[in-house]
Design a protein around this motif. Sequence first.
Motif, PDB file in Angstrom:
ATOM      1  N   ALA A   1     -20.780  18.570  28.733  1.00 42.84           N
ATOM      2  CA  ALA A   1     -21.591  17.560  29.215  1.00 42.84           C
ATOM      3  C   ALA A   1     -21.140  16.842  30.716  1.00 42.84           C
ATOM      4  N   PHE A   2     -19.745  16.433  30.686  1.00 48.39           N
ATOM      5  CA  PHE A   2     -19.263  16.106  31.959  1.00 48.39           C
ATOM      6  C   PHE A   2     -19.323  17.252  33.033  1.00 48.39           C
ATOM      7  N   ARG A   3     -19.023  18.332  32.757  1.00 42.26           N
ATOM      8  CA  ARG A   3     -18.996  19.436  33.831  1.00 42.26           C
ATOM      9  C   ARG A   3     -20.483  19.494  34.600  1.00 42.26           C
TER      10      ARG A   3
ATOM     11  N   PRO B   1     -13.544  17.354  33.432  1.00 39.94           N
ATOM     12  CA  PRO B   1     -12.835  16.225  33.558  1.00 39.94           C
ATOM     13  C   PRO B   1     -11.480  16.071  33.270  1.00 39.94           C
ATOM     14  N   THR B   2     -10.894  14.917  33.727  1.00 38.95           N
ATOM     15  CA  THR B   2      -9.393  14.707  33.447  1.00 38.95           C
ATOM     16  C   THR B   2      -9.086  14.136  31.979  1.00 38.95           C
ATOM     17  N   THR B   3      -7.704  14.230  31.475  1.00 45.07           N
ATOM     18  CA  THR B   3      -7.684  13.766  30.300  1.00 45.07           C
ATOM     19  C   THR B   3      -7.989  12.186  29.940  1.00 45.07           C
ATOM     20  N   GLU B   4      -7.494  11.370  30.934  1.00 46.07           N
ATOM     21  CA  GLU B   4      -7.714   9.917  31.162  1.00 46.07           C
ATOM     22  C   GLU B   4      -9.318   9.665  31.324  1.00 46.07           C
ATOM     23  N   GLU B   5     -10.051  10.562  31.876  1.00 42.52           N
ATOM     24  CA  GLU B   5     -11.496  10.147  31.972  1.00 42.52           C
ATOM     25  C   GLU B   5     -12.080  10.440  30.490  1.00 42.52           C
TER      26      GLU B   5
ATOM     27  N   GLU C   1     -16.732   2.958  32.814  1.00 41.59           N
ATOM     28  CA  GLU C   1     -15.956   4.451  33.314  1.00 41.59           C
ATOM     29  C   GLU C   1     -17.487   5.407  33.785  1.00 41.59           C
ATOM     30  N   THR C   2     -18.435   5.183  33.181  1.00 42.93           N
ATOM     31  CA  THR C   2     -19.463   6.022  33.651  1.00 42.93           C
ATOM     32  C   THR C   2     -19.965   5.458  35.055  1.00 42.93           C
ATOM     33  N   SER C   3     -20.036   3.923  35.160  1.00 39.96           N
ATOM     34  CA  SER C   3     -20.232   3.328  36.442  1.00 39.96           C
ATOM     35  C   SER C   3     -19.237   3.910  37.371  1.00 39.96           C
ATOM     36  N   ARG C   4     -18.082   3.756  37.113  1.00 38.69           N
ATOM     37  CA  ARG C   4     -17.125   4.302  38.125  1.00 38.69           C
ATOM     38  C   ARG C   4     -17.296   5.620  38.656  1.00 38.69           C
ATOM     39  N   LEU C   5     -17.534   6.577  37.514  1.00 41.19           N
ATOM     40  CA  LEU C   5     -17.848   7.847  37.849  1.00 41.19           C
ATOM     41  C   LEU C   5     -18.962   8.157  39.003  1.00 41.19           C
ATOM     42  N   ILE C   6     -19.993   7.358  38.605  1.00 45.39           N
ATOM     43  CA  ILE C   6     -21.445   7.649  39.334  1.00 45.39           C
ATOM     44  C   ILE C   6     -20.986   7.108  40.709  1.00 45.39           C
ATOM     45  N   ASP C   7     -20.344   6.106  40.812  1.00 43.18           N
ATOM     46  CA  ASP C   7     -20.137   5.471  42.443  1.00 43.18           C
ATOM     47  C   ASP C   7     -19.139   6.425  43.195  1.00 43.18           C
TER      48      ASP C   7
END
Length: 441
Positions: free
Chosen positions: A177-179, A186-190, A223-229
């Motif tokens: 889903a991330f890809r 995705p990274t392990t931290e994400e 985290e979703t907010s950060r990724l979108i930005d």
Amino acid sequence: MLVDKLAALLAAPALALADLSGPWPPGALAIPSVAALLLPAVRDRLVRLARTVITYTAIVLLPRSPAEVIDLLYRGCRRDRVPLLRRDLVCTARELRKELEHPAGHSTDPDPRMSQGTFTFLFSLDDPAQWKPRRTAISSATPAMTARAHADTTAFVPPPGHRDLYRDLTAHTLGSAFRIVFGRPPTTEELHRLRPGIDDINDMVKNRSLRPRDDLRQRTWHETSRLIDAHLDDPRFLFHADPHFAALDHGARIDVAGADLLQSITVQTADLFGHMLLLRHEHPAAFDHDIDAAILETLRLHPLSDSLFRTPDQGNPWLASLVMVHRHNWPEPDRFCPTRWRHTPRRALAVYSAGPRTCPSFKVSEIIATRMLHDLHQRGIRITPHPRLRHERTFYFGLPATITHHGTPSAHRPPRLPTARLWARRYAARTLFMARKREIW
């Protein structure tokens, strides 16, 4: 129908008391005529009450999901709808589709935290001004989603041994889903920041938890907010330069990416693939011969959603057991028979809802699950479910299985079966969940 016979039996004493047909004293000729008018309404009300008591008492007491209990009680019903005390029970796929294709109304979920928490799913929105822009944004990205799902070549290779395979499934499907959404691995931290909140929502929906963990969901939301930005200007982002997505406010963007796509793709694909594995273990030739028909039959027998509740703007509130709806008027309804789909359109299924509220990720989930099954076959990986595992919709106790690579057995001990304590916790969580959603009155 058994439940109607029981309802009539329960209502009989009250109906006998309410029967004012006589004998009457002289001068009271008006009373029988009034009674004759009132008695049918009284009878109908009492039968509805008795039917409702039987239905929800069985739901609370029996160790099955509400949809399975409704299917048990109303199997063989020939009516499109059965009236209960405060809502109608939709019994056929035809009637359900007619309701779903007219989305006016609102959901009967007074406590959205029990299933959504910090996220708001598209299906829970009542105001067209809210859900239509989100649906438009997702629809505009659907071709790209489908193409990315086909192009994703990340293999599903669970490690050998005795383990709960369901956790491996959700880890892999979240990566897929991330890809699809962000166009990169995705990274392990994400993954560590995204997964706890998604797992918590899944646990609440499937009655594994007694209360939501807002701290975990807030972490996933941020985290979703950060990724979108971070990806708005990245051409790999699914909604890059999409005017429909850009027109949404920040909260709606997070809900689209986090709930409608990441959450839905992760959970639905893991559930679908889990059901496919269990059925393929019993019917390997069916999946090798026609995978598309096998998937449709898997969804018919084990719909990814348990029940649907709705309060339309006009007419009575209703509920539908998707287990019963998809076994109604089918020959040998409990048998796994993919060949029945040779002359049956997919429209006969409503497992992803229908009409304007159809789940946006349903095709992507089927593509990913098909590729995962192909990965196992290509690499000679064999998955043997625990012999005492009961096949149920929610995978409440996980998916204990033995994984072997090229026939090499594992020396690890097999996973333990559910204990009485887990069964009791499940019953308490399920009953509390239904009570909070006002499903049992």
